[in-house]
Scaffold this motif. Structure first.
Motif, short mmCIF file in Angstrom:
data_model
loop_
_atom_site.label_atom_id
_atom_site.label_comp_id
_atom_site.label_asym_id
_atom_site.label_seq_id
_atom_site.Cartn_x
_atom_site.Cartn_y
_atom_site.Cartn_z
N PRO A 1 51.57 25.84 36.57
CA PRO A 1 52.02 26.80 37.57
C PRO A 1 51.75 26.28 38.98
O PRO A 1 50.80 25.54 39.22
CB PRO A 1 51.17 28.05 37.28
CG PRO A 1 50.00 27.56 36.52
CD PRO A 1 50.45 26.34 35.79
N ALA A 2 52.63 26.68 39.89
CA ALA A 2 52.45 26.30 41.29
C ALA A 2 51.25 27.05 41.85
O ALA A 2 51.04 28.22 41.54
CB ALA A 2 53.71 26.63 42.08
N PRO A 3 50.44 26.39 42.65
CA PRO A 3 49.29 27.09 43.22
C PRO A 3 49.73 28.20 44.14
O PRO A 3 50.76 28.13 44.81
CB PRO A 3 48.54 25.99 43.98
CG PRO A 3 49.41 24.80 43.99
CD PRO A 3 50.53 25.02 43.04
N GLY A 4 48.98 29.26 44.16
CA GLY A 4 49.27 30.39 45.01
C GLY A 4 48.50 31.60 44.57
O GLY A 4 47.82 31.60 43.54
N PRO A 5 48.59 32.68 45.32
CA PRO A 5 47.78 33.86 45.02
C PRO A 5 48.18 34.55 43.71
O PRO A 5 47.36 35.23 43.10
CB PRO A 5 48.01 34.79 46.22
CG PRO A 5 49.29 34.31 46.83
CD PRO A 5 49.38 32.85 46.53
N HIS A 6 49.42 34.38 43.23
CA HIS A 6 49.85 35.05 42.00
C HIS A 6 50.18 34.05 40.90
O HIS A 6 50.91 34.37 39.96
CB HIS A 6 51.07 35.93 42.28
CG HIS A 6 50.78 37.02 43.25
ND1 HIS A 6 49.97 38.09 42.95
CD2 HIS A 6 51.17 37.19 44.54
CE1 HIS A 6 49.88 38.88 44.01
NE2 HIS A 6 50.59 38.35 44.99
N ALA A 7 49.63 32.84 40.97
CA ALA A 7 49.93 31.82 39.97
C ALA A 7 49.46 32.25 38.60
O ALA A 7 50.12 32.00 37.60
CB ALA A 7 49.28 30.50 40.37
N TRP A 8 48.32 32.91 38.51
CA TRP A 8 47.81 33.35 37.22
C TRP A 8 48.75 34.37 36.59
O TRP A 8 48.91 34.40 35.37
CB TRP A 8 46.42 33.97 37.37
CG TRP A 8 46.40 35.21 38.22
CD1 TRP A 8 46.25 35.28 39.57
CD2 TRP A 8 46.57 36.54 37.76
NE1 TRP A 8 46.33 36.58 39.99
CE2 TRP A 8 46.52 37.39 38.89
CE3 TRP A 8 46.79 37.13 36.51
CZ2 TRP A 8 46.66 38.76 38.79
CZ3 TRP A 8 46.90 38.50 36.44
CH2 TRP A 8 46.85 39.30 37.58
N ARG A 9 49.40 35.19 37.38
CA ARG A 9 50.27 36.23 36.86
C ARG A 9 51.60 35.66 36.37
O ARG A 9 52.13 36.10 35.37
CB ARG A 9 50.53 37.25 37.96
CG ARG A 9 51.33 38.45 37.50
CD ARG A 9 51.56 39.43 38.60
NE ARG A 9 50.32 39.66 39.31
CZ ARG A 9 50.09 40.64 40.14
NH1 ARG A 9 51.03 41.50 40.40
NH2 ARG A 9 48.96 40.77 40.75
N THR A 10 52.08 34.66 37.07
CA THR A 10 53.40 34.12 36.73
C THR A 10 53.32 32.90 35.79
O THR A 10 54.34 32.33 35.44
CB THR A 10 54.16 33.72 38.00
OG1 THR A 10 53.40 32.71 38.69
CG2 THR A 10 54.38 34.91 38.91
N SER A 11 52.11 32.50 35.40
CA SER A 11 51.97 31.28 34.61
C SER A 11 52.61 31.38 33.23
O SER A 11 52.97 30.37 32.66
CB SER A 11 50.49 30.91 34.47
OG SER A 11 49.80 31.91 33.75
N LEU A 12 52.75 32.55 32.67
CA LEU A 12 53.35 32.71 31.35
C LEU A 12 54.77 33.25 31.38
O LEU A 12 55.36 33.52 30.35
CB LEU A 12 52.47 33.60 30.46
CG LEU A 12 51.12 33.01 30.10
CD1 LEU A 12 50.32 34.00 29.27
CD2 LEU A 12 51.28 31.71 29.36
N TRP A 13 55.32 33.41 32.57
CA TRP A 13 56.70 33.85 32.66
C TRP A 13 57.63 32.74 32.16
O TRP A 13 57.36 31.56 32.35
CB TRP A 13 57.07 34.18 34.11
CG TRP A 13 56.45 35.45 34.62
CD1 TRP A 13 55.58 36.27 33.98
CD2 TRP A 13 56.66 36.02 35.92
NE1 TRP A 13 55.22 37.30 34.77
CE2 TRP A 13 55.88 37.20 35.97
CE3 TRP A 13 57.41 35.67 37.00
CZ2 TRP A 13 55.84 38.01 37.08
CZ3 TRP A 13 57.37 36.48 38.11
CH2 TRP A 13 56.62 37.64 38.14
N PRO A 14 58.74 33.11 31.52
CA PRO A 14 59.68 32.07 31.06
C PRO A 14 60.26 31.32 32.25
O PRO A 14 60.47 31.88 33.33
CB PRO A 14 60.76 32.85 30.32
CG PRO A 14 60.54 34.28 30.61
CD PRO A 14 59.18 34.44 31.20
N ARG A 15 60.53 30.06 32.02
CA ARG A 15 61.09 29.23 33.11
C ARG A 15 62.47 28.79 32.74
O ARG A 15 62.82 28.53 31.69
CB ARG A 15 60.20 28.05 33.34
CG ARG A 15 58.81 28.52 33.75
CD ARG A 15 58.02 27.39 34.36
NE ARG A 15 56.69 27.89 34.61
CZ ARG A 15 56.23 28.16 35.82
NH1 ARG A 15 56.98 27.99 36.85
NH2 ARG A 15 55.03 28.61 35.98
#
Length: 66
Positions: free
Chosen positions: A52-66
């Motif tokens: 995941p790209a570093p950032g304040p919400h990276a943990w939240r979006t790390s499992l979103w489909p790409r």
């Protein structure tokens, strides 16, 4: 079959025979299944995912489909 070596302890002949019987049975079962059997479960298939790209919400979006 590759040689089996006891590294620790001193198993009795009965214990050693039991372990060898189990190992041989599993090896025979796997050999009978053949290479076309594939993985035992779809959970064992590893799919490489980008980090995941570093950032304040990276943990939240790390499992979103790409």
């Amino acid at each position: 079959m590759t040689p089996i070596q006891v590294l620790h302890g001193q198993p009795t002949p009965e214990e050693l025979a039991t372990v060898l019987a189990v190992v041989q049975s599993r090896a025979a079962t796997r050999a009978a299944a053949g290479p076309a059997a594939g993985p035992a479960s779809s959970w064992t298939v590893r799919v490489p995912r980008p980090l995941p790209a570093p950032g304040p919400h990276a943990w939240r979006t790390s499992l979103w489909p790409r």
